[in-house]
Design a protein around this motif. Structure first.
Motif, short mmCIF file in Angstrom:
data_model
loop_
_atom_site.label_atom_id
_atom_site.label_comp_id
_atom_site.label_asym_id
_atom_site.label_seq_id
_atom_site.Cartn_x
_atom_site.Cartn_y
_atom_site.Cartn_z
N ARG A 81 23.57 82.56 33.17
CA ARG A 81 22.69 82.69 34.34
C ARG A 81 23.15 83.82 35.26
N ASN A 82 24.28 84.44 34.94
CA ASN A 82 24.85 85.52 35.74
C ASN A 82 25.06 85.06 37.19
N GLN A 83 25.67 83.89 37.34
CA GLN A 83 25.94 83.33 38.66
C GLN A 83 27.42 83.03 38.82
N PRO A 84 27.94 83.18 40.03
CA PRO A 84 29.30 82.69 40.29
C PRO A 84 29.31 81.16 40.22
N LEU A 85 30.43 80.62 39.79
CA LEU A 85 30.52 79.17 39.55
C LEU A 85 31.55 78.54 40.48
N ALA A 86 31.16 77.45 41.13
CA ALA A 86 32.09 76.61 41.88
C ALA A 86 32.07 75.25 41.21
N LEU A 87 33.21 74.83 40.68
CA LEU A 87 33.25 73.62 39.87
C LEU A 87 34.11 72.55 40.54
N ASN A 88 33.55 71.38 40.71
CA ASN A 88 34.30 70.25 41.26
C ASN A 88 34.65 69.28 40.15
N LEU A 89 35.93 68.89 40.11
CA LEU A 89 36.41 67.96 39.10
C LEU A 89 37.25 66.89 39.78
N SER A 90 36.77 65.66 39.77
CA SER A 90 37.50 64.57 40.42
C SER A 90 38.37 63.78 39.45
N PHE A 91 38.10 63.91 38.16
CA PHE A 91 38.96 63.25 37.19
C PHE A 91 40.26 64.01 37.05
N GLY A 92 41.34 63.30 36.75
CA GLY A 92 42.61 63.98 36.59
C GLY A 92 43.58 63.20 35.74
N ASN A 93 44.80 63.71 35.66
CA ASN A 93 45.82 63.13 34.81
C ASN A 93 47.17 63.64 35.29
N THR A 94 48.23 62.93 34.97
CA THR A 94 49.57 63.37 35.40
C THR A 94 50.45 63.72 34.22
N TYR A 95 49.85 63.95 33.04
CA TYR A 95 50.69 64.23 31.87
C TYR A 95 51.25 65.66 31.95
N GLY A 96 52.25 65.92 31.12
CA GLY A 96 52.85 67.25 31.08
C GLY A 96 54.10 67.34 31.93
N SER A 97 54.74 68.47 31.88
CA SER A 97 56.00 68.66 32.60
C SER A 97 55.79 68.64 34.11
N HIS A 98 56.70 68.02 34.81
CA HIS A 98 56.68 67.99 36.28
C HIS A 98 57.84 68.79 36.86
N GLU A 99 58.46 69.64 36.04
CA GLU A 99 59.58 70.47 36.49
C GLU A 99 59.09 71.84 36.90
N PRO A 100 59.64 72.50 37.88
CA PRO A 100 60.75 71.98 38.72
C PRO A 100 60.23 71.04 39.79
#
Length: 295
Positions: A276-295
């Motif tokens: 559509r040749n438009q700028p995109l603003a995306l809202n995402l309320s789902f999430g997760n805490t997996y992956g490294s938390h370092e540092p």
């Protein structure tokens, strides 16, 4: 006369004239001018019920609080009772959304000279879906502002390049809205059956996407609602933006979406914005805490 067992605001209200109270947004809360009575909040020890009478009405609450309605002339005497520890006047409640745009600095951005409205931007909400019938997601003439809706949980006709769910276009939503209203308003580019055709009454049923929890609808209203349902009072951040909705699928009944559904939803939104040749603003309320938390 100041009483140390009463809050400063209540002391000030009692010292003010009725005219001064009327001019204030705070000093008249709890005051009944016709009967010259007050409703006050009392912190107390022991019971106050022995002081209840035809003039003094008491509702004792848990935790040592009570709501007391009494004549103004008796407030100081009541505050002086040994059981009364503290007394304050009520405070007026309001819908927090009334101030949300101003305190988040959205209001100045929407007003002149900036006049930012989101026009030309594609706002995508990846969530629990959206109430596509809601007036805030329609233009003034009743057309849908939702240009694409992909319900991953609804089997049928998935978007091109994807393997599940059902995609609804803005033209299909327009036709469904027109069919529900019983009028002929339709996008000139509409591809679905016309609102007056044999499938007209079926269109709303065919678009069976639902936001069961309401979360996605609320998020979308904040992001891009135009306030049409409230006469413009509760507008979102981008009230003139185009809208894209993805309802994430749940592979297991009563389960939650996975990262695979999420990745495809984001990909879908990005592809749509590019096409559509438009700028995109995306809202995402789902999430997760997996992956490294370092540092």
């Amino acid at each position: 006369m100041q009483d140390q067992k009463m809050e400063n605001l209540l002391n000030l209200a009692l010292d003010a004239s009725e005219e001064e109270r009327k001019k204030s947004l705070d000093l008249d809360v709890g005051y009944q001018p016709e009967s010259r009575r007050w409703q006050v909040i009392v912190r107390h020890s022991g019971s106050l019920m022995a002081y209840q009478s035809e003039e003094i009405r008491i509702a004792e609450l848990a935790g040592g609080y009570a709501i007391v309605t009494l004549p103004e002339a008796q407030i100081y005497a009541f505050a002086a009772l040994p059981e009364v520890e503290y007394m304050e006047m009520p405070k007026r409640l309001f819908f927090s959304l009334d101030q949300a745009r101003s305190v988040s600095c959205v209001q100045p951005a929407q007003e002149a000279p900036r006049g930012l409205s989101g026009r030309g931007v594609l706002v995508a909400v990846v969530d629990s879906g959206a109430d596509w019938r809601h007036p805030d997601f329609q233009t003034l003439d009743g057309r849908s502002r939702i240009v694409l809706l992909w319900d991953q949980a609804l089997e049928g006709c998935p978007p091109e390049g994807y393997t599940y769910g059902t995609e609804f276009t803005g033209q299909e939503l327009d036709a469904a809205l027109a069919a529900e209203r019983g009028d002929g308003i339709q996008n000139e580019m509409a591809a679905p059956p016309p609102a007056s055709g044999p499938n007209a009454e079926k269109l709303p049923q065919l678009i069976a996407s639902r936001d069961v929890s309401g979360h996605g609808t609320g998020v979308l209203g904040i992001a891009a609602g135009n306030g049409r349902a409230s006469g413009g009072r509760y507008r979102g951040v981008a009230p003139e933006a185009d809208i894209l909705v993805v309802k994430l699928g749940t592979p297991e009944p009563d389960g939650f979406p996975r990262t695979t559904e999420l990745m495809q939803a984001v990909d879908y939104a990005v592809r749509a914005a590019r096409s559509r040749n438009q700028p995109l603003a995306l809202n995402l309320s789902f999430g997760n805490t997996y992956g490294s938390h370092e540092p």
